[in-house]
Design a protein around this motif. Structure first.
Motif, PDB file in Angstrom:
ATOM      1  N   LEU A 372     -10.124   2.533 -14.501  1.00  0.00           N
ATOM      2  CA  LEU A 372     -10.684   2.626 -13.159  1.00  0.00           C
ATOM      3  C   LEU A 372     -11.414   1.340 -12.794  1.00  0.00           C
ATOM      4  O   LEU A 372     -12.261   0.866 -13.549  1.00  0.00           O
ATOM      5  N   GLN A 373     -11.105   0.794 -11.636  1.00  0.00           N
ATOM      6  CA  GLN A 373     -11.828  -0.348 -11.097  1.00  0.00           C
ATOM      7  C   GLN A 373     -12.995   0.166 -10.247  1.00  0.00           C
ATOM      8  O   GLN A 373     -13.071   1.339  -9.891  1.00  0.00           O
ATOM      9  N   ALA A 374     -13.904  -0.739  -9.905  1.00  0.00           N
ATOM     10  CA  ALA A 374     -15.076  -0.343  -9.113  1.00  0.00           C
ATOM     11  C   ALA A 374     -14.663   0.306  -7.796  1.00  0.00           C
ATOM     12  O   ALA A 374     -15.268   1.281  -7.350  1.00  0.00           O
ATOM     13  N   GLU A 375     -13.622  -0.218  -7.154  1.00  0.00           N
ATOM     14  CA  GLU A 375     -13.179   0.356  -5.882  1.00  0.00           C
ATOM     15  C   GLU A 375     -12.638   1.767  -6.065  1.00  0.00           C
ATOM     16  O   GLU A 375     -12.786   2.621  -5.172  1.00  0.00           O
ATOM     17  N   HIS A 376     -12.018   2.027  -7.216  1.00  0.00           N
ATOM     18  CA  HIS A 376     -11.532   3.380  -7.502  1.00  0.00           C
ATOM     19  C   HIS A 376     -12.716   4.328  -7.723  1.00  0.00           C
ATOM     20  O   HIS A 376     -12.712   5.454  -7.208  1.00  0.00           O
ATOM     21  N   GLU A 377     -13.700   3.882  -8.489  1.00  0.00           N
ATOM     22  CA  GLU A 377     -14.881   4.710  -8.750  1.00  0.00           C
ATOM     23  C   GLU A 377     -15.621   5.015  -7.457  1.00  0.00           C
ATOM     24  O   GLU A 377     -16.115   6.136  -7.249  1.00  0.00           O
ATOM     25  N   ARG A 378     -15.699   4.017  -6.593  1.00  0.00           N
ATOM     26  CA  ARG A 378     -16.391   4.210  -5.314  1.00  0.00           C
ATOM     27  C   ARG A 378     -15.674   5.274  -4.465  1.00  0.00           C
ATOM     28  O   ARG A 378     -16.321   6.113  -3.826  1.00  0.00           O
ATOM     29  N   TYR A 379     -14.353   5.249  -4.489  1.00  0.00           N
ATOM     30  CA  TYR A 379     -13.584   6.223  -3.713  1.00  0.00           C
ATOM     31  C   TYR A 379     -13.759   7.627  -4.291  1.00  0.00           C
ATOM     32  O   TYR A 379     -13.897   8.604  -3.544  1.00  0.00           O
ATOM     33  N   ILE A 380     -13.755   7.736  -5.610  1.00  0.00           N
ATOM     34  CA  ILE A 380     -13.940   9.038  -6.258  1.00  0.00           C
ATOM     35  C   ILE A 380     -15.293   9.632  -5.890  1.00  0.00           C
ATOM     36  O   ILE A 380     -15.407  10.812  -5.549  1.00  0.00           O
ATOM     37  N   ALA A 381     -16.338   8.804  -5.948  1.00  0.00           N
ATOM     38  CA  ALA A 381     -17.678   9.281  -5.621  1.00  0.00           C
ATOM     39  C   ALA A 381     -17.777   9.699  -4.157  1.00  0.00           C
ATOM     40  O   ALA A 381     -18.469  10.664  -3.821  1.00  0.00           O
ATOM     41  N   ALA A 382     -17.073   8.970  -3.297  1.00  0.00           N
ATOM     42  CA  ALA A 382     -17.143   9.261  -1.865  1.00  0.00           C
ATOM     43  C   ALA A 382     -16.345  10.502  -1.486  1.00  0.00           C
ATOM     44  O   ALA A 382     -16.691  11.190  -0.513  1.00  0.00           O
ATOM     45  N   THR A 383     -15.271  10.801  -2.243  1.00  0.00           N
ATOM     46  CA  THR A 383     -14.416  11.935  -1.892  1.00  0.00           C
ATOM     47  C   THR A 383     -14.756  13.184  -2.696  1.00  0.00           C
ATOM     48  O   THR A 383     -15.102  14.218  -2.127  1.00  0.00           O
ATOM     49  N   ILE A 384     -14.686  13.091  -4.020  1.00  0.00           N
ATOM     50  CA  ILE A 384     -14.989  14.254  -4.860  1.00  0.00           C
ATOM     51  C   ILE A 384     -16.452  14.671  -4.700  1.00  0.00           C
ATOM     52  O   ILE A 384     -16.773  15.849  -4.589  1.00  0.00           O
ATOM     53  N   GLY A 385     -17.352  13.674  -4.685  1.00  0.00           N
ATOM     54  CA  GLY A 385     -18.775  13.974  -4.520  1.00  0.00           C
ATOM     55  C   GLY A 385     -19.209  14.024  -3.075  1.00  0.00           C
ATOM     56  O   GLY A 385     -20.386  14.239  -2.778  1.00  0.00           O
ATOM     57  N   GLU A 386     -18.259  13.806  -2.154  1.00  0.00           N
ATOM     58  CA  GLU A 386     -18.518  13.828  -0.710  1.00  0.00           C
ATOM     59  C   GLU A 386     -19.629  12.861  -0.303  1.00  0.00           C
ATOM     60  O   GLU A 386     -20.319  13.071   0.694  1.00  0.00           O
ATOM     61  N   GLY A 387     -19.808  11.805  -1.103  1.00  0.00           N
ATOM     62  CA  GLY A 387     -20.827  10.812  -0.794  1.00  0.00           C
ATOM     63  C   GLY A 387     -22.245  11.311  -0.956  1.00  0.00           C
ATOM     64  O   GLY A 387     -23.200  10.606  -0.621  1.00  0.00           O
ATOM     65  N   LYS A 388     -22.418  12.526  -1.487  1.00  0.00           N
ATOM     66  CA  LYS A 388     -23.751  13.136  -1.592  1.00  0.00           C
ATOM     67  C   LYS A 388     -24.182  13.379  -3.038  1.00  0.00           C
ATOM     68  O   LYS A 388     -25.368  13.314  -3.348  1.00  0.00           O
ATOM     69  N   ARG A 389     -23.192  13.678  -3.888  1.00  0.00           N
ATOM     70  CA  ARG A 389     -23.521  14.047  -5.262  1.00  0.00           C
ATOM     71  C   ARG A 389     -22.786  13.167  -6.258  1.00  0.00           C
ATOM     72  O   ARG A 389     -21.671  12.701  -5.976  1.00  0.00           O
ATOM     73  N   PRO A 390     -23.383  12.960  -7.423  1.00  0.00           N
ATOM     74  CA  PRO A 390     -22.682  12.231  -8.478  1.00  0.00           C
ATOM     75  C   PRO A 390     -21.464  13.017  -8.959  1.00  0.00           C
ATOM     76  O   PRO A 390     -21.356  14.231  -8.742  1.00  0.00           O
ATOM     77  N   VAL A 391     -20.549  12.319  -9.623  1.00  0.00           N
ATOM     78  CA  VAL A 391     -19.325  12.932 -10.146  1.00  0.00           C
ATOM     79  C   VAL A 391     -19.168  12.547 -11.608  1.00  0.00           C
ATOM     80  O   VAL A 391     -19.269  11.366 -11.960  1.00  0.00           O
ATOM     81  N   PHE A 392     -18.892  13.533 -12.457  1.00  0.00           N
ATOM     82  CA  PHE A 392     -18.568  13.275 -13.857  1.00  0.00           C
ATOM     83  C   PHE A 392     -17.059  13.094 -13.980  1.00  0.00           C
ATOM     84  O   PHE A 392     -16.282  13.971 -13.575  1.00  0.00           O
ATOM     85  N   VAL A 393     -16.628  11.982 -14.554  1.00  0.00           N
ATOM     86  CA  VAL A 393     -15.222  11.768 -14.901  1.00  0.00           C
ATOM     87  C   VAL A 393     -15.133  11.810 -16.419  1.00  0.00           C
ATOM     88  O   VAL A 393     -15.830  11.051 -17.105  1.00  0.00           O
ATOM     89  N   THR A 394     -14.291  12.700 -16.951  1.00  0.00           N
ATOM     90  CA  THR A 394     -14.278  12.962 -18.386  1.00  0.00           C
ATOM     91  C   THR A 394     -12.923  12.623 -19.018  1.00  0.00           C
ATOM     92  O   THR A 394     -11.929  12.408 -18.327  1.00  0.00           O
ATOM     93  N   ASP A 395     -12.928  12.589 -20.346  1.00  0.00           N
ATOM     94  CA  ASP A 395     -11.704  12.510 -21.154  1.00  0.00           C
ATOM     95  C   ASP A 395     -10.852  11.281 -20.836  1.00  0.00           C
ATOM     96  O   ASP A 395      -9.704  11.384 -20.414  1.00  0.00           O
ATOM     97  N   TYR A 396     -11.423  10.122 -21.088  1.00  0.00           N
ATOM     98  CA  TYR A 396     -10.717   8.860 -20.901  1.00  0.00           C
ATOM     99  C   TYR A 396      -9.770   8.597 -22.081  1.00  0.00           C
ATOM    100  O   TYR A 396      -9.991   9.103 -23.202  1.00  0.00           O
ATOM    101  N   PRO A 397      -8.729   7.781 -21.883  1.00  0.00           N
ATOM    102  CA  PRO A 397      -7.860   7.395 -23.010  1.00  0.00           C
ATOM    103  C   PRO A 397      -8.668   6.696 -24.102  1.00  0.00           C
ATOM    104  O   PRO A 397      -9.546   5.887 -23.810  1.00  0.00           O
ATOM    105  N   ARG A 398      -8.332   6.987 -25.333  1.00  0.00           N
ATOM    106  CA  ARG A 398      -9.060   6.401 -26.459  1.00  0.00           C
ATOM    107  C   ARG A 398      -9.039   4.879 -26.431  1.00  0.00           C
ATOM    108  O   ARG A 398     -10.033   4.232 -26.779  1.00  0.00           O
ATOM    109  N   VAL A 399      -7.931   4.296 -26.011  1.00  0.00           N
ATOM    110  CA  VAL A 399      -7.793   2.839 -26.050  1.00  0.00           C
ATOM    111  C   VAL A 399      -8.813   2.151 -25.150  1.00  0.00           C
ATOM    112  O   VAL A 399      -9.100   0.967 -25.328  1.00  0.00           O
TER     113      VAL A 399
END
Length: 510
Positions: A372-399
């Motif tokens: 994930l790039q910063a722009e991707h993280e920003r979009y996730i926070a703005a959409t999943i969190g509706e710009g109001k709440r933090p968002v947990f992203v879990t289970d990243y690839p081990r590499v």
């Protein structure tokens, strides 16, 4: 007899000190407390600095601040007495607290005695009573805290630390201190500061030109400034179950962005007897909810909102920094809890769907393998969190993650290409990543395999491997960028402006 007299003298000395301290506290009152007092009082003693000075023919008015509040106290003086004062002068004022004749304040200090406490060259002071850019203020970090909007950031930092200390104490965590000088690069990124000494420097400089230069390590082998307290916290947790620390960390990263510093503070915690990532995320959520709830009902929080309103009133074209409404929404979103949780795989799928439906354009195309790039993280926070709440992203690839993280499913075959680890990143609107954590690999052989795969195995981590040999226990923990948290809470867009003496690549003032 001599011992008895010594004890008697000691007690007398302690009594005198206690009396002196009590008397000083009784006579002196800070500005915040005095402004809240709506009744008249005589013999009031105030210490502070002159923020502004207005002289008239028969009277003079001085605005006094001591940093305890954003507001200033109005002191009424005789014009001839005010002659010794100028903007910035430290003073001790004695007088009576009385109802004000003006309409701008309810009470004012009618001053009977003024004492200037030190020299003040107001004419050549770099801090002049006008707007000065953050870029300029960063060149004088020793003076910029005197600006009220910067002083409140010091009080914010203090309050948040107090809230965290109370939270962790109530949750049964033990506060600890971990070393700053370490033998390992915890994250394995190689961006570390190596420790040397003047003795080593002198040794190299004294050599003849034809001799090969060498450095004599102060600790015999290379040592570094810590990038994380995590490994040491794991050792301490296995003594008392739950531990936390707030300590300085260092990265020799040549970044020149508003989110990065070379020296910064990390809040880190570890808890034993858990295999569930949800347990770790719940601690993070409860912790930040408690901090935000305290801020919402505090004077510091109220004054922060006022500074945001004033900032946007002065800088009408500003679009980057948060407004007072934005800040209150952030705090409320933190305080309410119930934050969304999404897996890394689902996040990538959501981003790809958004691109395919032309909802958004990214500079870097989302990819499962690229991260994930910063722009991707920003979009996730703005959409999943509706710009109001933090968002947990879990289970990243081990590499993509560090060697110490446990697999999401311990029964996964080692050769599985898309194997993930039980970890999370906490994303917040605008600022992106705020915290990260994981379940730690507590099995000895599996940890050794992970260390070999990441190329970090070696004698300098033998002690870490010992933790898996003697009383190993399932455990997990997290780290949170404390200065980034202050940025998010205060609405300041550059992390260099929430740190009293910021250090970043190429810059180390004071």
């Amino acid at each position: 007899m001599r011992t008895s007299l010594w004890r008697s003298d000691f007690r007398s000395l302690e009594c005198r000190r206690a009396f002196t301290t009590t008397r000083a506290n009784r006579e002196r009152v800070n500005v915040a407390r005095l402004l809240a007092q709506q009744t008249a009082a005589d013999g009031v003693n105030v210490h502070g600095w002159v923020q502004s000075l207005r002289r008239q023919k028969k009277v003079a008015f001085a605005a006094i601040s001591d940093g305890s509040t954003l507001d200033t106290l109005q002191a009424v003086l005789k014009p001839e007495v005010s002659a010794q004062l100028s903007t910035g002068t430290a003073v001790r004022l004695t007088g009576s607290w009385q109802a004000s004749k003006g309409s701008k304040q309810s009470h004012e200090l009618q001053v009977s005695h003024v004492e200037a406490l030190g020299a003040n060259d107001a004419e050549h002071n770099p801090l002049q009573p006008k707007y000065q850019t953050p870029e300029f203020l960063r060149t004088i970090p020793h003076l910029r805290p005197r600006i009220p909007a910067n002083a409140i950031l010091l009080r914010l930092r203090s309050q948040v630390i107090a809230s965290l200390t109370q939270f962790f104490s109530q949750q049964g965590f033990v506060q600890t201190h971990t070393p700053i000088i370490t033998s390992s690069d915890c994250e394995g990124a190689g961006e570390v500061f190596t420790i040397s000494s003047n003795m080593a420097k002198d040794s190299v400089e004294s050599q003849k030109p034809e001799e090969k230069a060498s450095v004599e390590h102060f600790f015999r082998t290379p040592k570094y400034l810590t990038v994380s307290a995590q490994l040491h916290l794991e050792a301490l947790a296995q003594a008392v179950d739950r531990v936390w620390t707030l300590s300085p960390t260092f990265r020799a990263e040549r970044s020149d962005t508003p989110r990065h510093l070379s020296e910064f503070y990390m809040l880190e915690a570890e808890l034993c007897f858990t295999k569930e990532l949800d347990d770790v995320m719940s601690v993070v959520e409860s912790m930040l909810s408690a901090v935000a709830a305290d801020l919402l009902r505090s004077r510091t929080g109220t004054e922060l909102l006022r500074t945001r309103e004033a900032h946007h009133a002065e800088q009408e074209t500003t679009t980057e920094s948060a407004t007072a409404t934005d800040l209150k929404q952030r705090w409320t979103g933190l305080a309410e809890g119930g934050w969304p949780r999404i897996t890394y795989a689902n996040a990538i799928e959501m981003l790809l769907d958004a691109v395919s439906q032309s909802k958004v354009k990214f500079t870097y195309k989302p990819s499962y393998s690229a991260g994930l790039q910063a722009e991707h993280e920003r979009y996730i926070a703005a959409t999943i969190g509706e710009g109001k709440r933090p968002v947990f992203v879990t289970d990243y690839p081990r590499v993509q993650k560090a060697f110490y993280m446990a697999p999401t499913d311990p029964s996964d075959d080692e050769s599985t290409a898309d194997k993930t680890v039980a970890c999370f990143d906490l994303l917040v609107p605008e600022l992106c990543e705020l915290a990260g954590g994981s379940i730690r690999e507590h099995r000895s052989q599996e940890l050794l395999k992970a260390m070999d795969a990441k190329g970090v195995a070696g004698e300098h981590l033998d002690w870490y491997q010992d933790l898996r040999e003697y009383g190993s226990v399932p455990h997990g923990g997290f780290g949170l960028g404390f200065d980034r948290l202050l940025c998010y809470l205060s609405g300041v867009t550059n992390v260099r402006d929430v740190v009293a003496f910021p250090r970043w690549y190429g810059r180390c003032e004071c």
